[in-house]
Write a protein that holds these residues in place. Structure first.
Motif, PDB file in Angstrom:
ATOM      1  N   ASN A 292      29.892  62.569  -8.322  1.00  0.00           N
ATOM      2  CA  ASN A 292      29.475  62.576  -9.710  1.00  0.00           C
ATOM      3  C   ASN A 292      30.372  61.696 -10.550  1.00  0.00           C
ATOM      4  O   ASN A 292      31.513  61.440 -10.165  1.00  0.00           O
TER       5      ASN A 292
ATOM      6  N   VAL B 180      23.636  67.736 -10.853  1.00  0.00           N
ATOM      7  CA  VAL B 180      22.705  66.885 -11.609  1.00  0.00           C
ATOM      8  C   VAL B 180      21.420  67.609 -11.987  1.00  0.00           C
ATOM      9  O   VAL B 180      20.943  67.471 -13.119  1.00  0.00           O
TER      10      VAL B 180
ATOM     11  N   THR C 287      22.353  70.177 -14.705  1.00  0.00           N
ATOM     12  CA  THR C 287      22.622  69.521 -15.991  1.00  0.00           C
ATOM     13  C   THR C 287      21.318  69.029 -16.619  1.00  0.00           C
ATOM     14  O   THR C 287      21.068  69.247 -17.814  1.00  0.00           O
ATOM     15  N   ALA C 288      20.473  68.369 -15.821  1.00  0.00           N
ATOM     16  CA  ALA C 288      19.215  67.833 -16.355  1.00  0.00           C
ATOM     17  C   ALA C 288      18.318  68.962 -16.857  1.00  0.00           C
ATOM     18  O   ALA C 288      17.680  68.854 -17.907  1.00  0.00           O
TER      19      ALA C 288
ATOM     20  N   SER D 200      20.431  56.781 -12.070  1.00  0.00           N
ATOM     21  CA  SER D 200      21.615  57.648 -12.046  1.00  0.00           C
ATOM     22  C   SER D 200      21.234  59.015 -11.495  1.00  0.00           C
ATOM     23  O   SER D 200      20.050  59.360 -11.443  1.00  0.00           O
TER      24      SER D 200
ATOM     25  N   VAL E 165      21.727  62.040 -12.797  1.00  0.00           N
ATOM     26  CA  VAL E 165      21.098  62.908 -13.800  1.00  0.00           C
ATOM     27  C   VAL E 165      19.746  62.335 -14.224  1.00  0.00           C
ATOM     28  O   VAL E 165      18.789  63.085 -14.450  1.00  0.00           O
TER      29      VAL E 165
ATOM     30  N   ALA F 168      17.044  63.119 -11.588  1.00  0.00           N
ATOM     31  CA  ALA F 168      16.686  64.541 -11.640  1.00  0.00           C
ATOM     32  C   ALA F 168      15.856  64.824 -12.894  1.00  0.00           C
ATOM     33  O   ALA F 168      14.852  65.542 -12.845  1.00  0.00           O
ATOM     34  N   ALA F 169      16.266  64.247 -14.027  1.00  0.00           N
ATOM     35  CA  ALA F 169      15.605  64.522 -15.310  1.00  0.00           C
ATOM     36  C   ALA F 169      14.159  64.028 -15.317  1.00  0.00           C
ATOM     37  O   ALA F 169      13.280  64.694 -15.877  1.00  0.00           O
TER      38      ALA F 169
ATOM     39  N   HIS G 131      23.397  59.765 -21.632  1.00  0.00           N
ATOM     40  CA  HIS G 131      24.602  60.036 -20.858  1.00  0.00           C
ATOM     41  C   HIS G 131      25.421  58.767 -20.715  1.00  0.00           C
ATOM     42  O   HIS G 131      26.339  58.687 -19.926  1.00  0.00           O
TER      43      HIS G 131
ATOM     44  N   CYS H 187      25.037  64.510 -22.212  1.00  0.00           N
ATOM     45  CA  CYS H 187      25.914  65.205 -21.267  1.00  0.00           C
ATOM     46  C   CYS H 187      27.027  64.305 -20.776  1.00  0.00           C
ATOM     47  O   CYS H 187      27.753  64.662 -19.851  1.00  0.00           O
TER      48      CYS H 187
ATOM     49  N   CYS I 151      25.695  69.029 -24.174  1.00  0.00           N
ATOM     50  CA  CYS I 151      25.366  69.786 -22.971  1.00  0.00           C
ATOM     51  C   CYS I 151      26.486  69.652 -21.951  1.00  0.00           C
ATOM     52  O   CYS I 151      26.912  68.542 -21.636  1.00  0.00           O
TER      53      CYS I 151
ATOM     54  N   LYS J 217      21.719  59.623  -5.678  1.00  0.00           N
ATOM     55  CA  LYS J 217      23.060  60.163  -5.476  1.00  0.00           C
ATOM     56  C   LYS J 217      23.774  59.562  -4.286  1.00  0.00           C
ATOM     57  O   LYS J 217      23.163  59.174  -3.301  1.00  0.00           O
TER      58      LYS J 217
END
Ligand SMILES: [Zn+2]
Length: 346
Positions: A43, A154, A157-158, A181, A183, A186-187, A246, A268, A293, A341
């Motif tokens: 990360n 991730v 957080t997302a 990225s 995050v 994932a988002a 981010h 975040c 966040c 990742k």
């Protein structure tokens, strides 16, 4: 065994401070268990910790690594929920469990909140000792350890950003910075599940298709086009309801500029630096909101893990490195030339 192999640093600095070396075998204390690490996700937090964070002084040498998957090697003096060999994922957040924030299920606001790999040694190692209450059992089949290790921080957080903090609604428009990225990748999946229209940015044309496959509706190469201008054009000057930030200074002004009236920014991280400017005139006249966040709660993590186990959310792994090459992996992360990742396999 009294020693194990680990990647540690004895002083803060660049990637060259990371050393693959022997370290003492961790001894589980009361309430803890010893995990044999199989995989550990990387990360941006790892890089910040290696460089040194203001206000946090760590006992050195230190071992980073917050996204840990492994098997139970040894139970602690009072542990009973697991048996040796069980496959587990380590929840990265440690909280007291008793304060008002913890009791409300907002454990990342606990004043004693700690992150595995930050305040305690993490998973760039063959073994790690963690609190037993942080262990989440994993199904025996399905994803590989290196795929599970690309999930916790991730996706949590997302999720916390989009669902809990920003309350993203079906039909809303959202800009998610940096599809490649951890995050970002994932988002996009979470926003898609929520039924939002997704704008995202990438730094090269090769990443466009990959972002679309994850669920992005409009992909903007920010090196070729001004992303804020493009979003205003595509939305008939309305802007988006939400921006997932981010990056920080490199994107902040554009993020504020492409927000619709009543829009919100949730952030975040700040990979391009710590400070940004805020033009208060636009902030109050457009009734904007800025939401911070910091990771998320254990309850949210359990929810996210369930969605991954059902195959509704999918970890995106760019590359897997052996533990000894952790410095190389971090250098790749700093280059931003990745999609998804990076994971260490131990
Ligand atoms: Zn607490």
């Amino acid at each position: 065994m009294t020693n194990m192999n680990a990647v540690l640093f004895e002083a803060h600095g660049g990637v060259d401070v990371l050393k693959y070396a022997e370290a003492p075998m961790p001894q589980p204390k009361k309430g803890e268990v010893l995990i044999r690490v199989q995989a550990c996700g990387l990360n941006h937090l790892d890089i910040w910790i290696r460089q040194g964070l203001p206000g946090i002084s760590l006992p050195l040498p230190h071992i980073i690594g917050s996204e840990i998957v492994g098997t139970i090697a040894e139970l602690g003096p009072d542990s009973n929920r697991f048996k040796p060999g069980d496959r587990v994922l380590v929840a990265p957040g440690i909280s007291c469990g008793q304060c008002p924030a913890c009791l409300k299920g907002r454990d990342s606001l606990c004043r004693e909140f700690k992150i595995v790999g930050l305040q305690i040694n993490g998973g760039y190692a063959e073994f790690v000792a963690v609190p037993e209450k942080n262990l989440i059992p994993l199904p025996g089949q399905g994803l590989k350890p290196e795929e599970w290790a690309a999930v916790p921080l991730v996706f949590l957080t997302a999720w916390h950003m989009l669902i809990t903090r920003a309350a993203l609604q079906k039909g809303e428009t959202v800009l998610i910075h940096a599809a490649g990225s951890g995050v970002g990748s994932a988002a996009i999946q979470i926003a898609k599940m929520q039924g939002a229209k997704i704008f995202t940015t990438v730094g090269s044309d090769e990443k466009i298709k990959k972002a679309e496959v994850l669920g992005a509706d409009v992909v903007i190469n920010y090196k070729k086009t001004d992303f804020a201008q493009e979003i205003l054009r595509a939305t008939n000057n309305r802007g988006v309801d939400l921006v997932l930030e981010h990056i920080g200074p490199d994107t902040w002004a554009g993020s504020m500029r492409c927000l619709a009236r009543g829009g919100r920014v949730v952030t975040c991280g700040s990979t391009s630096g710590p400070k940004v400017e805020l033009d208060l005139r636009f902030f109050f006249t457009k009734e904007l909101s800025v939401l911070g966040c910091y990771m998320g709660s254990r309850r949210e993590l359990d929810q996210v893990i369930g969605l991954v186990a059902e195959g509704k959310l999918k970890p995106v792994v760019d590359a897997v490195f052996p533990l000894a090459d952790a410095a190389k992996a971090q250098a790749k992360m700093e280059s931003r030339e990745l999609f998804g990742k990076l994971v260490l396999k131990i």
